[in-house]
Scaffold this active site. Structure first.
Site, PDB file in Angstrom:
ATOM      1  N   ASP A  18      -0.980  -7.375   1.711  1.00 31.99           N
ATOM      2  CA  ASP A  18      -0.292  -6.081   1.693  1.00 31.99           C
ATOM      3  C   ASP A  18       1.220  -6.312   1.788  1.00 31.99           C
ATOM      4  O   ASP A  18       1.839  -6.073   2.828  1.00 31.99           O
ATOM      5  CB  ASP A  18      -0.805  -5.215   2.854  1.00 31.99           C
ATOM      6  CG  ASP A  18      -0.284  -3.795   2.780  1.00 31.99           C
ATOM      7  OD1 ASP A  18      -0.297  -3.099   3.815  1.00 31.99           O
ATOM      8  OD2 ASP A  18       0.152  -3.385   1.685  1.00 31.99           O
TER       9      ASP A  18
ATOM     10  N   HIS B  84       0.813  -1.218   0.000  1.00 29.90           N
ATOM     11  CA  HIS B  84       0.000   0.000   0.000  1.00 29.90           C
ATOM     12  C   HIS B  84       0.846   1.268   0.000  1.00 29.90           C
ATOM     13  O   HIS B  84       0.312   2.367  -0.187  1.00 29.90           O
ATOM     14  CB  HIS B  84      -0.974   0.004   1.190  1.00 29.90           C
ATOM     15  CG  HIS B  84      -0.352   0.407   2.496  1.00 29.90           C
ATOM     16  ND1 HIS B  84       0.093  -0.505   3.430  1.00 29.90           N
ATOM     17  CD2 HIS B  84      -0.104   1.631   3.027  1.00 29.90           C
ATOM     18  CE1 HIS B  84       0.582   0.144   4.471  1.00 29.90           C
ATOM     19  NE2 HIS B  84       0.474   1.434   4.254  1.00 29.90           N
TER      20      HIS B  84
ATOM     21  N   SER C 106       4.928   1.893   7.968  1.00 28.05           N
ATOM     22  CA  SER C 106       4.397   0.880   7.062  1.00 28.05           C
ATOM     23  C   SER C 106       5.507   0.282   6.212  1.00 28.05           C
ATOM     24  O   SER C 106       6.355   0.994   5.674  1.00 28.05           O
ATOM     25  CB  SER C 106       3.333   1.489   6.148  1.00 28.05           C
ATOM     26  OG  SER C 106       2.203   1.862   6.877  1.00 28.05           O
TER      27      SER C 106
END
Length: 951
Positions: free
Chosen positions: A803, A755, A898
């Site tokens: 992801d 993402h 992330s």
């Protein structure tokens, strides 16, 4: 329930309602009972209203008390006393009319909204009387209603004009809207079309505008209830729970209903009347419910007036954008992906018209859930038909699936022999693919599998299926082991080249019908079989496919043997395969004795007892004939190092396999084994493979939850240079701003979250920095690389599943030193044990700003059940993800982290990459832990990317 009316102005209280007439000082109360208008006496009891006192405004007000509009009235003779209404200039009162024996019947329009709700457009709304804390509590507050969805501009305008003026402009009202990547979605799946301002992942209404807020924010709630009438598309989602004859409905998930019902009905946690489909897939004429475990009864729900269907046609000349279709009534455009997903998106239900019955290809086996051999995981699948469709359309030869209606989770597997991979679960349904029609008959004649369908007989084509696939086909049909002949499996020296020629021996999950471990070899000089009628397996599974093909395909051959079969159909024991002695007449029992995959057990990731995969069974390797050359080849095949050090062993076995690795590794069964082989894999520099990865030259202990809170990695601590040398930074190439984290896998590959590239997938927009510590200063240890390629996992769609992505940088890549080191990958059987504490690291948000220096924190893996139940939003978590952090808050990964590592320490001190930082709701907030993508389920894909193999 009653409505309060003050000076002819309606004021809505969500709770108890009364009818006041004229002024509050001069009020009476009215209600409708069996169509008869009644008035409350001074004693508190209700009596029929005398027809002489009736006024139309009384009828309007009484109908309004049941959320309806007044249509007409009629007088009716009564055999009881009535009451009349009298009014002075200051007050109205009721009194007994002894001589009035006629009452009034009032006829109202259908109930559009339940009492206690307000009609806005096509919605029935209520508002929380107190604020709630976050999205999860908001959902709980509204239950069994839902947070408001799919707000149209006209509805927002109505809310702004009729409801919001009584509240401060700063008040927030939560809706069902959530940000998914770069797109805002309503809770029902519709895309939010209006402009959204602000930051956050949850959508609220403020002063008539849609604003993004943090999902933990305190806010009031707009709840949307089902309409108390039937829309013209036969949709009803109201709260009626009694049948036409007054019987109370049972819960849809009542155990007695679940076990005895005949239809494949959705499992619902309420007892409201609903439309259901009959055995032919046709929707019932009226809403129904169960009144007995095996008895469906009809409910009476009136139809909605045409104005309440709220159909707004697409303007003439307008068309739906590419990738969308128009509903038949022109009310709106929907995504093509929503067509035939067994969830109604069009007001007229046209998106679900003439849809294929995908379940016809599968048979229900029982209440099981797949726990192993899962090839795909799908979430947000609203109906079991959608899961069947995913299995049917799978590119990975899906053979069976399990579906959980409550979590809307669909798990696919590529094998039908999965009882060892099933777990009993009453809320899950397990389906297995079947041959499409009951008139298909199978038989084995002269060792050849034949099928007869529609009176046409032909052999079944072996479309280059793997040995495992053939075994599954033969055994599912009730026959024995498949038959292989020397002609079809000759020694490699006498045959043409293998296609394809590359396959990593440690990745059996990459085996395909054409893989080297399962290759159907064909001699260039082989004589072609005669052209005979034949069935393709895919055609046998299709109800509408009735034609055989004139084909030269090799037939599937099945035996009646329980263990193994010779080419002539005679049976042998499994231990007679590859034992160095010819037991079959043509010697095929000694053909195809190749070792395709090895593993280590009862040890660490780099040392342990050796096993080989043979005919889908893991078998022990003998230590008696193992030498350094063979152990080197085995370690190299497992990618654990170039050298294999043979360890002493006390484990005794009576039989096993000897390995020879002159060219490719082959095996021979031995019944004279004395010891089970045990090895440790070593690299060229003399260190074990464990020392090649997951090492650090600076020892720093991550702090635990008892330490004081430092803003993020929130709640963590500032590290020192080289403390976590596998942690890399992904930065914006133009601005040098920190963007995401990553982890070093080898010299040219890093792993991160997919993402991170939702907004911009161009490799030219980013650079990778390794060896860094302070991202505001040059330490002298940094190595900066441009991106050459981004590899997304093929099934990635959004942040909620798969992801994960691999970054490729140019060769020769990273120079390993004390500040830049690769991290180890976990083993395939890595267990995500709740309570296990691991380290997250990164330069992400510390609450108000990004960290300048590398932060780290020690956080535990959280039990999946506890995580999902901590917040409604975590129901979005896929099965290939896990939860970690502290439910009480304080320590977590955050924005900008992330893609970074979730690193767990092994017993030998090396760190393995157990997870990739993925998503969460807020940072270090109570009941909002972080979500991480598991790495173990993706090892085969990661290996394929690193080794340049097709995926």
């Amino acid at each position: 329930m009653y409505i309060v009316i003050v000076t002819m102005r309606t004021i809505l209280f969500f709770g108890i309602f009364f009818i006041f007439i004229f002024q509050c000082a001069k009020c009476i109360e009215l209600k409708i009972f069996e169509d008869l208008l009644e008035v409350r006496s001074q004693s508190g009891l209700f009596f029929p209203l005398c027809s002489k006192s009736f006024h139309q405004k009384y009828g309007e007000q009484a109908c309004a008390s049941i959320s309806s509009t007044f249509l007409s009235y009629s007088t009716v003779s009564l055999q009881q006393y009535t009451y009349s209404v009298g009014c002075t200039t200051s007050v109205c009162f009721t009194f007994l009319s002894s001589f009035c024996k006629t009452g009034v019947k009032v006829f109202c329009s259908p109930s559009l909204c339940a009492s206690g709700t307000l009609q806005i457009g096509s919605k029935c709304l209520s508002i929380s009387t107190v604020p709630v804390q976050g999205y999860s509590e908001a959902n709980y507050y509204c239950n069994p209603a839902t947070l408001i969805s799919s707000l149209k501009p006209t509805e927002i305008e109505s809310i702004r004009d009729t409801i919001l003026p009584t509240f401060a402009d700063t008040r927030l009202f939560l809706t069902s809207g959530l940000r998914q990547g770069a797109t805002w979605k309503w809770g029902n799946g519709d895309t939010v079309e209006q402009e959204v301002t602000g930051t956050g992942r949850c959508l609220a209404l403020q002063a008539g505008n849609l604003v993004a807020i943090d999902c933990d924010s305190e806010a009031y709630v707009f709840c949307e209830s089902g309409r108390e009438c039937i829309a013209r598309d036969k949709e009803y989602s109201g709260t009626a729970n009694r049948t036409s004859d007054g019987k109370m409905c049972l819960m849809w998930n009542d155990p007695t209903v679940l076990f005895r019902r005949e239809r494949d009905l959705e499992i619902l946690n309420h007892n409201f009347c609903r439309f259901v489909n009959d055995a032919d897939g046709k929707k019932s004429a009226t809403p129904v419910c169960y009144t007995k475990p095996n008895e469906l009864s009809q409910c009476y729900i009136p139809p909605c007036p045409e104005s309440f269907n709220d159909v707004v046609p697409i303007e003439s000349g307008d068309s739906c954008p590419i990738g969308s279709i128009s509903c038949d009534n022109g009310s709106k455009c929907i995504s093509e992906k929503f067509q035939c997903d067994y969830e109604v998106d069009c007001n007229d239900g046209s998106d679900e018209h003439n849809c294929e019955d995908y379940l016809q290809y599968y048979e229900l086996i029982g209440a099981y859930r797949l726990a192993d051999n899962i090839i795909e995981v799908w979430t947000f699948i609203p109906h079991v038909q959608g899961c069947a469709r995913k299995c049917r359309e799978s590119l990975l030869m899906c053979e069976a699936f399990s579906y959980e209606p409550k979590s809307q989770t669909c798990l696919l597997t590529d094998t039908s022999q999965t009882f060892s991979s099933l777990a009993r679960k009453i809320t899950s349904l397990y389906y297995r693919r079947r041959f499409s029609t009951k008139d298909v008959e199978f038989q084995v004649e002269n060792k050849v599998l034949y099928a007869t369908k529609s009176a046409k007989k032909g052999h079944v084509c072996d479309d280059n299926y793997s040995r495992e696939k053939l075994s599954s086909i033969c055994r599912v049909l009730g026959f024995g082991d498949p038959i292989y002949t020397v002609e079809s499996h000759q020694s490699e020296s006498s045959l043409g080249p293998l296609q394809p020629t590359t396959l990593h021996p440690t990745n059996p999950s990459f085996d395909s019908p054409s893989s080297v471990s399962q290759m159907r070899r064909t001699s260039p000089s082989a004589t072609l079989a005669p052209r005979l009628p034949a069935w393709n397996l895919s055609c046998l599974r299709e109800p509408n496919c009735t034609s055989t093909v004139i084909s030269t395909c090799e037939p599937i051959r099945c035996s009646h043997c329980q263990q193994a079969a010779c080419g002539d159909g005679s049976c042998i024991r499994f231990d007679q395969l590859c034992n160095g002695q010819i037991d079959c007449q043509s010697g095929e029992d000694e053909d195809y004795c190749r070792a395709n995959s090895f593993r280590l057990t009862n040890g660490s990731d780099t040392s342990g007892y050796l096993e080989v995969l043979f005919r889908s069974r893991w078998e022990p390797i003998c230590a008696d004939h193992l030498n350094g050359k063979i152990s080197n080849s085995i370690c190299d095949a497992m990618r654990l190092g170039e050298h294999g050090f043979i360890l002493s062993t006390n484990a005794t076995i009576s039989s096993g396999y000897n390995v020879n690795c002159d060219v490719d590794c082959s095996i021979r069964r031995s019944s004279s084994c004395t010891r089970h082989a045990r090895i440790s894999c070593i690299s060229q520099n003399g260190m074990s493979s464990a020392s090649q990865c997951g090492l650090r030259y600076v020892e720093v202990n991550a702090r635990d939850a008892a330490k004081s809170r430092i803003a993020r990695v929130v709640g963590g601590f500032e590290t020192v240079p080289g403390a976590f040398p596998w942690t890399a930074a992904l930065r914006n190439k133009a601005t040098k701003a920190h963007h995401c984290g990553a982890s070093i896998l080898d010299k040219t590959h890093l792993i991160t979250a997919a993402h991170c590239f939702e907004e911009d997938e161009r490799v030219s927009s980013y650079e990778v920095v390794v060896g860094d510590w302070d991202n505001n200063q040059t330490d002298g240890n940094e190595q900066i690389f441009y991106l050459q390629r981004i590899h997304f996992y093929p099934l990635y769609k959004d942040i909620f599943s798969h992801d994960i992505a691999i970054l490729e940088i140019p060769y020769p890549g990273i120079e390993f030193n004390e500040y830049a080191q690769p991290i180890c990958l976990p083993s395939k059987d890595f267990v995500y044990t709740p309570g296990r504490q691991c380290v997250v690291s990164g330069w992400g948000s510390m609450g108000l700003r990004y960290a300048e220096r590398l932060q780290a924190a020690l956080i535990p893996i959280i039990n999946r059940f506890d995580c999902v139940n901590s917040s409604q939003i975590y129901s979005s978590m896929s099965r290939s993800a896990f939860c970690a952090g502290y439910l009480e808050g304080g320590i977590d990964s955050c924005q900008g982290d992330s893609g970074g590592p979730f690193a767990c320490r092994r017993e030998d001190g090396a760190f393995v990459l157990a997870g990739v930082i993925s998503w969460g709701d807020g940072c270090a907030q109570k009941k909002q832990p972080g979500i991480y993508t598991m790495v173990a389920p993706y090892l085969s894909w990661i290996s394929a990317i690193i080794n340049g193999q097709p995926v």
